[in-house]
Design an enzyme around this catalytic site. Structure first.
Site, PDB file in Angstrom:
ATOM      1  N   GLY A   8     -27.678 -17.930 -34.426  1.00  0.00           N
ATOM      2  CA  GLY A   8     -28.708 -18.866 -34.883  1.00  0.00           C
ATOM      3  C   GLY A   8     -29.956 -18.780 -34.023  1.00  0.00           C
ATOM      4  N   LEU A  10     -32.900 -17.648 -34.472  1.00  0.00           N
ATOM      5  CA  LEU A  10     -34.255 -17.846 -35.022  1.00  0.00           C
ATOM      6  C   LEU A  10     -34.560 -19.324 -35.225  1.00  0.00           C
ATOM      7  CD1 LEU A  10     -34.413 -14.952 -37.649  1.00  0.00           C
ATOM      8  CD2 LEU A  10     -35.259 -14.969 -35.302  1.00  0.00           C
ATOM      9  N   GLY A  11     -33.596 -20.187 -34.942  1.00  0.00           N
ATOM     10  CA  GLY A  11     -33.785 -21.625 -35.141  1.00  0.00           C
ATOM     11  C   GLY A  11     -34.589 -22.257 -34.022  1.00  0.00           C
ATOM     12  N   ASP A  34     -29.043 -13.526 -35.795  1.00  0.00           N
ATOM     13  CA  ASP A  34     -29.229 -14.513 -36.864  1.00  0.00           C
ATOM     14  C   ASP A  34     -28.863 -13.837 -38.174  1.00  0.00           C
ATOM     15  OD1 ASP A  34     -31.085 -17.354 -36.718  1.00  0.00           O
ATOM     16  OD2 ASP A  34     -30.556 -16.581 -38.694  1.00  0.00           O
ATOM     17  N   ILE A  35     -28.728 -14.638 -39.213  1.00  0.00           N
ATOM     18  CA  ILE A  35     -28.329 -14.063 -40.509  1.00  0.00           C
ATOM     19  C   ILE A  35     -29.463 -13.259 -41.139  1.00  0.00           C
ATOM     20  CG2 ILE A  35     -28.936 -16.094 -41.908  1.00  0.00           C
ATOM     21  CD1 ILE A  35     -26.157 -15.532 -43.359  1.00  0.00           C
ATOM     22  N   ARG A  36     -30.725 -13.530 -40.701  1.00  0.00           N
ATOM     23  CA  ARG A  36     -31.861 -12.769 -41.238  1.00  0.00           C
ATOM     24  C   ARG A  36     -32.605 -12.093 -40.095  1.00  0.00           C
ATOM     25  NH1 ARG A  36     -36.104 -16.785 -41.009  1.00  0.00           N
ATOM     26  NH2 ARG A  36     -35.096 -18.433 -39.833  1.00  0.00           N
ATOM     27  N   TYR A 142     -22.477 -33.702 -41.863  1.00  0.00           N
ATOM     28  CA  TYR A 142     -22.904 -33.098 -40.586  1.00  0.00           C
ATOM     29  C   TYR A 142     -22.134 -33.729 -39.430  1.00  0.00           C
ATOM     30  CZ  TYR A 142     -26.305 -31.848 -36.866  1.00  0.00           C
ATOM     31  OH  TYR A 142     -26.930 -31.393 -35.742  1.00  0.00           O
ATOM     32  N   LYS A 146     -19.414 -32.245 -36.722  1.00  0.00           N
ATOM     33  CA  LYS A 146     -19.667 -32.321 -35.273  1.00  0.00           C
ATOM     34  C   LYS A 146     -18.454 -32.893 -34.535  1.00  0.00           C
ATOM     35  CE  LYS A 146     -23.516 -30.217 -35.066  1.00  0.00           C
ATOM     36  NZ  LYS A 146     -23.539 -28.884 -34.473  1.00  0.00           N
TER      37      LYS A 146
HETATM   38  C1  AKB Z   1     -30.680 -33.834 -37.142  1.00  0.00           C
HETATM   39  O1  AKB Z   1     -31.549 -34.714 -37.293  1.00  0.00           O
HETATM   40  O2  AKB Z   1     -29.901 -33.477 -38.022  1.00  0.00           O
HETATM   41  C2  AKB Z   1     -30.545 -33.207 -35.763  1.00  0.00           C
HETATM   42  C3  AKB Z   1     -29.541 -33.904 -34.922  1.00  0.00           C
HETATM   43  C4  AKB Z   1     -29.853 -35.201 -34.313  1.00  0.00           C
HETATM   44  O3  AKB Z   1     -28.468 -33.402 -34.727  1.00  0.00           O
HETATM   45  N1  AKB Z   1     -31.826 -33.174 -35.118  1.00  0.00           N
END
Ligand code: AKB
Length: 326
Positions: A8, A10-11, A34-36, A142, A146
């Site tokens: 990752g 390029l992030g 990165d993937i690209r 998300y 995590k």
């Molecule tokens: C998001 O907003 O998704 C991120 C984070 C807080 O993990 N910046």
């Protein structure tokens, strides 16, 4: 940490971490991936760069072996708002990629870092000064990836002895590469718009407090934790870290100190507002301070001054018109 593979790259975090580690360890000791592989890109052209889809275990392992890396920094993942729009895909990428990364680390006996987030907490966690160890029942995909990721990293540490380390990042603010698909992104967008238009319409409502940090402090945190004495680490996956907590009104007030006629408005996005409402107002970083001397340098005003200065320079270099310059 002598030879590092970063995914990752390029992030928002990866591009700055690759630049820092190329300086610290030498360009031949950092494998950015990165993937690209875009053309005319500083990260691609500044040293070794490999195209890698982290969901492809064999390809991941082959690159780690080709360069005989001793450290893996796994950053490839979707952020909160994008993950909420594509939950099944987010699970596949965030968890499948992480599982592959941990298997490669086990195979290579490599030091390992992958970030968690304030998103690992949920509406049942204490909202203020959220402790290091507390209830974690996130309500976003998300956040689910995590928490699951933190547990998986602990599992690889206790079961296989992989040296896994991690932090729960707050919103990260930087000027080099824009974030994409996050809930805290408003706190980056606002600086771009302040310079271009002297106004901003926030998609997060006033009164919504979230933890934040300037990118320089985030990069220091990754490097410091990877270099930390393992004997001192009572926690591993993951440490609460934060530099400040503010709401949109407070960041607007900070910008007004430098651009007095800056105007703030609101166009609240219900999806990202809902995500923000489920996260803490502020987290307690005392374990990171005690166990590896975490010590952020930027507060809100110092960060605002630096963001406006650096972005102004960047816009001038790129020939972009702004209403204000520093
Ligand atoms: C998001 O907003 O998704 C991120 C984070 C807080 O993990 N910046």
């Amino acid at each position: 940490m002598k030879k590092v593979l970063i995914t990752g790259s390029l992030g928002q975090i990866g591009s700055e971490l690759a630049e820092r580690l190329r300086k610290d360890l030498g360009v031949d000791n950092v494998i950015a991936s990165d993937i690209r592989k875009p053309e005319n890109n500083k990260t691609v052209e500044g040293g070794i760069f490999e195209t890698l889809d982290v969901t492809d275990y064999e390809a991941y392992l082959a690159i780690a072996k080709k360069y005989e890396v001793d450290t893996i920094v796994h950053l490839a993942a979707l952020l909160s708002a994008t993950a909420e729009a594509r939950p099944a895909f987010a699970w596949g990428l965030n968890m499948g990629g992480l599982m592959n990364a941990l298997e490669v680390a086990r195979e290579m006996d490599a030091l390992f870092f992958a970030p968690s987030s304030i998103a690992a907490f949920g509406p049942n966690s204490p909202a203020d000064n959220t402790p290091q160890d507390t209830i974690m029942r996130p309500t976003t995909m998300y956040g689910v990836t995590k928490v699951a990721g933190e547990l998986l990293e602990d599992y690889y540490h206790t079961k296989y002895g992989v040296d896994t380390r991690s932090v729960r990042f707050p919103g990260l603010i930087s000027y080099k590469v824009e974030p994409g698909g996050g809930t805290t992104d408003y706190a980056v967008d606002i600086y771009y718009e302040a310079l271009k238009n002297k106004s901003y319409k926030s998609f997060i409502d006033k009164g919504t407090y979230m933890d934040m940090m300037y990118m320089d402090d985030a990069i220091d945190a990754i490097v410091d934790l990877l270099n930390a004495d393992p004997e001192r680490l009572e926690h591993r996956n993951s440490f609460n870290i934060t530099a400040m907590s503010f709401d949109p009104e407070e960041i607007a007030a900070s910008i007004k100190k430098f651009i007095p006629d800056f105007e703030m408005g609101y166009e609240v996005d219900p999806v990202r507002q809902g995500i923000a409402n489920s996260w803490p107002n502020s987290i307690d970083a005392s374990c990171a301070k005690k166990e590896w001397d975490f010590n952020p340098k930027f507060d809100l005003d110092k960060m605002t001054e630096e963001m406006l200065k650096q972005l102004s320079k960047k816009f001038a270099d790129e020939g972009i018109d702004t209403k204000v310059s520093f």
